[in-house]
Motif scaffolding. Sequence first.
Motif, PDB file in Angstrom:
ATOM      1  N   ASN A   1      22.232  -0.743 -20.057  1.00  0.00           N
ATOM      2  CA  ASN A   1      22.096   0.230 -18.958  1.00  0.00           C
ATOM      3  C   ASN A   1      21.451  -0.364 -17.714  1.00  0.00           C
ATOM      4  N   ALA A   2      21.055  -1.633 -17.776  1.00  0.00           N
ATOM      5  CA  ALA A   2      20.399  -2.257 -16.622  1.00  0.00           C
ATOM      6  C   ALA A   2      21.397  -2.586 -15.518  1.00  0.00           C
ATOM      7  N   GLN A   3      22.678  -2.467 -15.829  1.00  0.00           N
ATOM      8  CA  GLN A   3      23.682  -2.852 -14.848  1.00  0.00           C
ATOM      9  C   GLN A   3      23.979  -1.752 -13.824  1.00  0.00           C
ATOM     10  N   THR A   4      23.336  -0.589 -13.941  1.00  0.00           N
ATOM     11  CA  THR A   4      23.508   0.420 -12.900  1.00  0.00           C
ATOM     12  C   THR A   4      22.918  -0.120 -11.605  1.00  0.00           C
ATOM     13  N   THR A   5      23.432   0.318 -10.499  1.00  0.00           N
ATOM     14  CA  THR A   5      23.036  -0.221  -9.206  1.00  0.00           C
ATOM     15  C   THR A   5      21.537  -0.081  -8.956  1.00  0.00           C
ATOM     16  N   TRP A   6      20.974   1.092  -9.271  1.00  0.00           N
ATOM     17  CA  TRP A   6      19.551   1.329  -9.024  1.00  0.00           C
ATOM     18  C   TRP A   6      18.684   0.391  -9.855  1.00  0.00           C
ATOM     19  N   ARG A   7      18.924   0.352 -11.158  1.00  0.00           N
ATOM     20  CA  ARG A   7      18.125  -0.502 -12.044  1.00  0.00           C
ATOM     21  C   ARG A   7      18.299  -1.981 -11.704  1.00  0.00           C
TER      22      ARG A   7
ATOM     23  N   GLY B   1      -5.103 -11.339  -1.523  1.00  0.00           N
ATOM     24  CA  GLY B   1      -4.614  -9.995  -1.238  1.00  0.00           C
ATOM     25  C   GLY B   1      -3.091  -9.928  -1.241  1.00  0.00           C
ATOM     26  N   TRP B   2      -2.435 -10.926  -0.654  1.00  0.00           N
ATOM     27  CA  TRP B   2      -0.969 -10.979  -0.662  1.00  0.00           C
ATOM     28  C   TRP B   2      -0.450 -11.167  -2.085  1.00  0.00           C
ATOM     29  N   GLN B   3      -1.135 -11.988  -2.844  1.00  0.00           N
ATOM     30  CA  GLN B   3      -0.730 -12.196  -4.226  1.00  0.00           C
ATOM     31  C   GLN B   3      -0.805 -10.869  -4.996  1.00  0.00           C
ATOM     32  N   THR B   4      -1.872 -10.125  -4.805  1.00  0.00           N
ATOM     33  CA  THR B   4      -2.035  -8.823  -5.459  1.00  0.00           C
ATOM     34  C   THR B   4      -0.965  -7.844  -4.995  1.00  0.00           C
ATOM     35  N   ALA B   5      -0.660  -7.858  -3.710  1.00  0.00           N
ATOM     36  CA  ALA B   5       0.351  -6.939  -3.176  1.00  0.00           C
ATOM     37  C   ALA B   5       1.723  -7.195  -3.797  1.00  0.00           C
ATOM     38  N   PHE B   6       2.087  -8.456  -3.944  1.00  0.00           N
ATOM     39  CA  PHE B   6       3.394  -8.739  -4.536  1.00  0.00           C
ATOM     40  C   PHE B   6       3.418  -8.434  -6.028  1.00  0.00           C
ATOM     41  N   LEU B   7       2.278  -8.532  -6.708  1.00  0.00           N
ATOM     42  CA  LEU B   7       2.220  -8.103  -8.102  1.00  0.00           C
ATOM     43  C   LEU B   7       2.429  -6.592  -8.190  1.00  0.00           C
ATOM     44  N   LEU B   8       1.854  -5.849  -7.272  1.00  0.00           N
ATOM     45  CA  LEU B   8       2.048  -4.401  -7.247  1.00  0.00           C
ATOM     46  C   LEU B   8       3.508  -4.038  -6.963  1.00  0.00           C
ATOM     47  N   VAL B   9       4.163  -4.797  -6.096  1.00  0.00           N
ATOM     48  CA  VAL B   9       5.593  -4.580  -5.849  1.00  0.00           C
ATOM     49  C   VAL B   9       6.379  -4.806  -7.133  1.00  0.00           C
ATOM     50  N   GLN B  10       6.063  -5.875  -7.840  1.00  0.00           N
ATOM     51  CA  GLN B  10       6.754  -6.159  -9.095  1.00  0.00           C
ATOM     52  C   GLN B  10       6.552  -5.028 -10.103  1.00  0.00           C
ATOM     53  N   PHE B  11       5.309  -4.613 -10.270  1.00  0.00           N
ATOM     54  CA  PHE B  11       5.014  -3.546 -11.218  1.00  0.00           C
ATOM     55  C   PHE B  11       5.741  -2.255 -10.843  1.00  0.00           C
ATOM     56  N   SER B  12       5.729  -1.941  -9.562  1.00  0.00           N
ATOM     57  CA  SER B  12       6.388  -0.710  -9.094  1.00  0.00           C
ATOM     58  C   SER B  12       7.889  -0.743  -9.324  1.00  0.00           C
ATOM     59  N   THR B  13       8.509  -1.873  -9.078  1.00  0.00           N
ATOM     60  CA  THR B  13       9.956  -1.952  -9.243  1.00  0.00           C
ATOM     61  C   THR B  13      10.356  -1.910 -10.718  1.00  0.00           C
ATOM     62  N   VAL B  14       9.575  -2.522 -11.591  1.00  0.00           N
ATOM     63  CA  VAL B  14       9.869  -2.427 -13.024  1.00  0.00           C
ATOM     64  C   VAL B  14       9.685  -0.987 -13.500  1.00  0.00           C
ATOM     65  N   LEU B  15       8.621  -0.353 -13.039  1.00  0.00           N
ATOM     66  CA  LEU B  15       8.374   1.047 -13.401  1.00  0.00           C
ATOM     67  C   LEU B  15       9.500   1.950 -12.899  1.00  0.00           C
ATOM     68  N   ALA B  16       9.958   1.716 -11.674  1.00  0.00           N
ATOM     69  CA  ALA B  16      11.057   2.516 -11.117  1.00  0.00           C
ATOM     70  C   ALA B  16      12.342   2.304 -11.893  1.00  0.00           C
ATOM     71  N   ALA B  17      12.598   1.087 -12.331  1.00  0.00           N
ATOM     72  CA  ALA B  17      13.819   0.796 -13.081  1.00  0.00           C
ATOM     73  C   ALA B  17      13.803   1.453 -14.455  1.00  0.00           C
ATOM     74  N   VAL B  18      12.651   1.456 -15.086  1.00  0.00           N
ATOM     75  CA  VAL B  18      12.559   2.030 -16.428  1.00  0.00           C
ATOM     76  C   VAL B  18      12.512   3.562 -16.374  1.00  0.00           C
ATOM     77  N   ALA B  19      11.853   4.108 -15.355  1.00  0.00           N
ATOM     78  CA  ALA B  19      11.703   5.560 -15.251  1.00  0.00           C
ATOM     79  C   ALA B  19      12.988   6.257 -14.844  1.00  0.00           C
ATOM     80  N   ASN B  20      13.872   5.571 -14.186  1.00  0.00           N
ATOM     81  CA  ASN B  20      15.089   6.216 -13.686  1.00  0.00           C
ATOM     82  C   ASN B  20      16.189   6.191 -14.716  1.00  0.00           C
TER      83      ASN B  20
END
Length: 133
Positions: free
Chosen positions: A25-31, A114-133
Amino acid sequence: QGRGLDLWSLALVVLALGTLLWWPNAQTTWRFGCLLTCVLAGMVHKMFAVRVAFDTVLFRRWAEVPRDASGSNCRTTPLSAVDQALAACGVRKMEVGQTRDMVSRSRGALRLLGWQTAFLLVQFSTVLAAVAN
């Protein structure tokens, strides 16, 4: 320090790549878009992680310089020599003769963290968005 952040980032990249390759199911456009964004953010994160690791070693070396009885450094490397070496390696662009003080250096290191932390948060958010949708 950024080492822990770097390990979390690596785990998220592996999770995202594994999901892209083995979850049907990861092949959907959003995920797919979210997981690909996680991988790309992980690459940028790694760039900042390398810089943070470099600064960590540099600051640790400065802190471990032997001191005499009066508390002053027995052996010091002038900051200008460090700046020239960084400029020669292409890590830092500076004008000839320009030297940064320790306050400026520590602010720069914290900015990179701070930039390193910000990009980790982006990664976490995108994985969470992919799994939640």
